[in-house]
Design an enzyme around this catalytic site. Structure first.
Site, PDB file in Angstrom:
ATOM      1  N   ALA A   1       0.891  -1.203   0.027  1.00 54.21           N
ATOM      2  CA  ALA A   1      -0.069  -0.072  -0.150  1.00 54.21           C
ATOM      3  C   ALA A   1       0.998   1.114  -0.191  1.00 54.21           C
ATOM      4  O   ALA A   1       1.483   1.731   0.928  1.00 54.21           O
ATOM      5  CB  ALA A   1      -1.041   0.026   1.144  1.00 54.21           C
TER       6      ALA A   1
ATOM      7  N   CYS B   1      -7.560   5.920 -19.009  1.00 52.45           N
ATOM      8  CA  CYS B   1      -8.926   5.687 -19.291  1.00 52.45           C
ATOM      9  C   CYS B   1      -9.735   6.899 -18.980  1.00 52.45           C
ATOM     10  O   CYS B   1     -11.030   7.022 -18.976  1.00 52.45           O
ATOM     11  CB  CYS B   1      -9.527   4.755 -17.991  1.00 52.45           C
ATOM     12  SG  CYS B   1      -9.248   5.457 -16.120  1.00 52.45           S
TER      13      CYS B   1
END
Ligand code: SAH
Length: 393
Positions: free
Chosen positions: A277, A337
């Protein structure tokens, strides 16, 4: 019959070419004020019928449901959904034992503006992006069950964050059919936990399926970094492709839990995988040069046209970091995207990054969204995902 909406003179051109939106600036007047989400008939200034669609407050005033003067009834929904299913069968993503994860409805691409339906095994996750689709949710759910029959047991409705807050619909996420918590779906023979309750979008990024398959072919013997991994789609395919090691990175700790769960589901106890993370830019700065296959699949950097310049800079900066560190002979899968960034602009941003890093780079593949995210030929705005696979000398 539905209320009539008249267009300004000359504002019917794009609709005559089947573009499925009426912008608010094109509206001359409405015979009677509709409720938000209500169906209206769109007429030319001299009263000729053009389309019927959902009316909404905002820059897009009407999303067209049909260019025929019809009623939007139970048959309408089941016909449209049946065609959508037939298309997915033709593509070969539906009706397969080794793949029960696919997008059944992709908004304008399926002539259903404002509606998204993803299928995960026996569960459909339905998302409304317009008030009209929200209003029709029960009818759509009924038609969906009719079309999919025994293949469908649950419909989860997830529109809390996709509808305009100001519409005051008080929409809640929840099941419209069934209530199963069994959430493992299969994509190309690989298993994934789909978190439709709390995950991003409908719980999984179905749109990268083909690109993940391509990655699998490149993974053999490579050290893979899957940056912005989310549920670890690329990581799981990389593992099956016989990668030497796979490192998954995402800034969200929840995403890291999902990756680890998905690796465990497919490759229990496999020590080749590790997840971190961490912020992407920080990780790329601090990592060594051990990777020879890197995936960069960031969230949309430009949500609107105004953010374009800033977004392009972001793509350049991100890709330059990967180019600087990737092993000679390495492969970079890089994506955008952002709908507001077109293919050429993205390629230019990546080109700039390669030049900054001073590497020799070949384009091996130019990637896009898969066939179950079709683009309506009259609505080019539906094209959003683009990617490049690069060989870095
Ligand atoms: N590749 C994924 C989808 C990526 S979605 C797939 O195939 O499913 C984008 C992901 O980027 C999200 O999970 C989000 O948590 C993560 N993200 C956003 N900003 C980030 C940052 N600065 N550093 C690392 N991850 C980030």
């Amino acid at each position: 019959m539905y209320k009539n909406l008249l267009l300004k003179k000359g504002k019917d051109e794009s609709l005559k070419r089947f573009h499925p939106w009426v912008f608010s600036g094109a509206v001359a007047h409405m015979e009677e004020q509709p409720e938000e989400g209500e169906c209206v008939r769109v007429l030319t200034n001299d009263g000729q019928f053009i389309a019927v669609g959902h009316w909404q407050i905002g820059s897009i005033a009407v999303r067209v449901l049909s260019f025929d003067d019809i009623e939007i009834d139970a048959n309408y929904w089941s016909d449209r959904l049946q065609v959508a299913l037939d298309v997915r069968r033709s593509i070969g993503v539906a009706g397969r034992p080794d793949n029960n994860t696919y997008r059944l409805v992709h908004g304008e691409g399926d002539n259903l503006p404002g509606l998204v339906i993803d299928i995960y095994g026996k569960t459909a996750v339905m998302q409304a992006h317009s008030v009209g689709m929200h209003v029709c949710r029960a009818d759509i759910a009924k038609a969906l069950k009719q079309v999919l029959g025994d293949d469908l047991e649950n419909i989860y409705y997830k529109s809390e964050t996709t509808l305009p807050y100001k519409a005051g619909l008080g929409q809640e996420n929840g099941f419209l059919l069934g209530n199963s918590t069994e959430n493992v779906a299969v994509e190309n023979g690989l298993k994934f936990h789909i978190d439709w309750l709390k995950g991003q979008k409908t719980g999984f990024f179905v749109d990268q399926r083909d690109n993940r398959s391509l990655l699998e072919q490149y993974a053999h013997g490579r050290s893979v970094l899957n940056m912005f991994c989310y549920t670890g789609g690329f990581s799981v395919y990389g593992m099956r492709g016989d990668a030497k090691l796979v490192h998954s990175v995402d800034s969200s700790a929840k995403a890291i839990d999902l990756v680890n769960a998905n690796i465990e589901l497919n490759f229990p106890g496999d020590k080749r995988h590790a997840a971190f993370a961490e912020d992407a830019f920080k990780y790329l700065d601090q990592m060594g040069d051990q990777y020879d296959l890197i995936i960069l699949d960031p969230p949309a950097f430009a949500k609107h046209k105004d953010a374009l310049r800033h977004a392009l800079k972001g793509y350049t900066k991100l890709n330059a970091k990967a180019f600087e560190k990737i092993q000679p002979g390495g492969i970079l899968f890089t994506f955008s995207c952002s709908q507001a960034v077109n293919k050429d602009q993205f390629r230019m941003a990546v080109f700039t990054a390669a030049a900054i890093a001073g590497r020799k780079v070949r384009i091996l593949h130019q990637l896009h969204q898969p066939a179950d995210h079709p683009v309506n030929i009259y609505h080019p705005e539906g094209e959003y995902l683009k990617g490049l696979v690069l060989y870095v000398e």
